[in-house]
Design a protein around this motif. Structure first.
Motif, PDB file in Angstrom:
ATOM      1  N   ARG A   1      -7.821   0.780  -4.249  1.00 27.90           N
ATOM      2  CA  ARG A   1      -7.708   0.625  -2.797  1.00 27.90           C
ATOM      3  C   ARG A   1      -7.841   1.955  -2.061  1.00 27.90           C
ATOM      4  N   LEU A   2      -7.377   3.021  -2.693  1.00 22.71           N
ATOM      5  CA  LEU A   2      -7.362   4.310  -2.019  1.00 22.71           C
ATOM      6  C   LEU A   2      -8.709   5.029  -2.072  1.00 22.71           C
TER       7      LEU A   2
ATOM      8  N   LEU B   1       0.841  -1.204   0.000  1.00 27.26           N
ATOM      9  CA  LEU B   1       0.000   0.000   0.000  1.00 27.26           C
ATOM     10  C   LEU B   1       0.875   1.253   0.000  1.00 27.26           C
TER      11      LEU B   1
ATOM     12  N   GLU C   1      -8.835   9.408   4.071  1.00 21.74           N
ATOM     13  CA  GLU C   1      -7.432   9.353   4.489  1.00 21.74           C
ATOM     14  C   GLU C   1      -7.144   7.980   5.081  1.00 21.74           C
TER      15      GLU C   1
ATOM     16  N   ALA D   1      -0.378  10.663  -1.685  1.00 21.36           N
ATOM     17  CA  ALA D   1      -1.781  10.459  -2.070  1.00 21.36           C
ATOM     18  C   ALA D   1      -2.633  10.796  -0.848  1.00 21.36           C
ATOM     19  N   ASN D   2      -3.501   9.872  -0.402  1.00 25.57           N
ATOM     20  CA  ASN D   2      -4.299  10.149   0.792  1.00 25.57           C
ATOM     21  C   ASN D   2      -3.811   9.328   1.994  1.00 25.57           C
ATOM     22  N   ILE D   3      -2.554   8.896   1.941  1.00 30.51           N
ATOM     23  CA  ILE D   3      -1.960   8.098   3.013  1.00 30.51           C
ATOM     24  C   ILE D   3      -0.989   8.954   3.822  1.00 30.51           C
TER      25      ILE D   3
ATOM     26  N   ALA E   1       1.676   4.079  -3.057  1.00 24.79           N
ATOM     27  CA  ALA E   1       1.507   5.518  -2.875  1.00 24.79           C
ATOM     28  C   ALA E   1       2.794   6.271  -3.201  1.00 24.79           C
TER      29      ALA E   1
END
Length: 242
Positions: free
Chosen positions: A174-175, A153, A180, A200-202, A157
């Motif tokens: 997945r995102l 994951l 978040e 990204a949103n991680i 990202a």
């Protein structure tokens, strides 16, 4: 005003955790979400678990399961000693628990068994130690071990085009399930950083406490970051996981 604070990997660095909570100026109304790996690294591994058990009496706490927590729990339950575990911090936990009686160990086994593999809040955020692989989301994952061992994951990202948007055809499925995602597991010190990193949103909140980095926390609403001093400075006669 109550805050929601996410804390990265601790690896037995209790002294650094205490300093971090002082710098946060923790209030009983604050919610704490711990991303796992409470043990294996510094000599306070067992003491860290003791501290967290007591902290949960004061604050609302969510304890995510990390890979090191799973390995330590297996040893506490069965005596199973994975050689790789011992090489990568497990020996520090083994040494620490030699000072604990069976009643204390039973309390810790209960703590480990009650951890969760992931947590979703009501605002579309996911909290998980490592990651998940199922395109439909974590609730569809086939094997629990991915939640605390997966690195794909974060690797995904890291490799993404930063201009890619969720509505684009090639944005990773997945995102799309979450506003978040907060993770630990892979120290950002590997890419030369010592503060939480957003891709990204991680948000990766593992700032290398097991090695030369600090313990970190982030306020999910404001993105304000709080940090201890580098953990190794509290344990000058130890090597951590170096």
């Amino acid at each position: 005003m109550a805050r929601k604070l996410v804390l990265g990997d601790l690896h037995g660095g209790l002294k650094a955790l205490i300093q971090l909570l002082e710098r946060i100026d923790l209030c009983p109304s604050d919610e704490l979400i711990f991303l796992g790996d409470y043990v294996d690294g510094w000599s306070d591994s067992a003491n860290t678990v003791n501290y967290l058990i007591e902290l949960a009496r004061q604050n609302s706490c969510v304890f995510i399961r990390g890979n090191h927590d799973d390995l330590a729990h297996k040893w506490l339950k069965t005596g199973e000693m994975n050689e790789k575990w011992l090489e990568h911090g497990g020996q520090s936990s083994l040494n620490a628990y030699r000072k604990f009686d069976e009643e204390a160990k039973d309390r810790h086994k209960k703590f480990f068994s009650e951890m969760v593999n992931y947590y979703k809040d009501n605002d579309g955020r996911l909290y998980v130690h490592a990651g998940f692989t199922n395109l439909h989301g974590p609730e569809y994952e086939y094997y629990d071990t991915g939640f605390y061992w997966d690195r794909t994951l974060w690797e995904m990202a890291m490799a993404m085009n930063p201009n890619l948007q969720p509505e684009d055809d090639y944005y990773p499925q997945r995102l799309k399930h979450f506003e978040e995602i907060y993770i630990g597991h892979t120290p950002v010190t590997r890419i030369g950083k010592t503060t939480p990193v957003n891709k990204a949103n991680i948000w990766n909140v593992d700032t290398g406490a097991a090695f030369k980095g600090p313990v970190s926390a982030i306020d999910v609403a404001t993105k304000e970051v709080y940090q201890s001093d580098p953990v190794y400075t509290f344990y000058p006669d130890e090597q951590g996981r170096n």
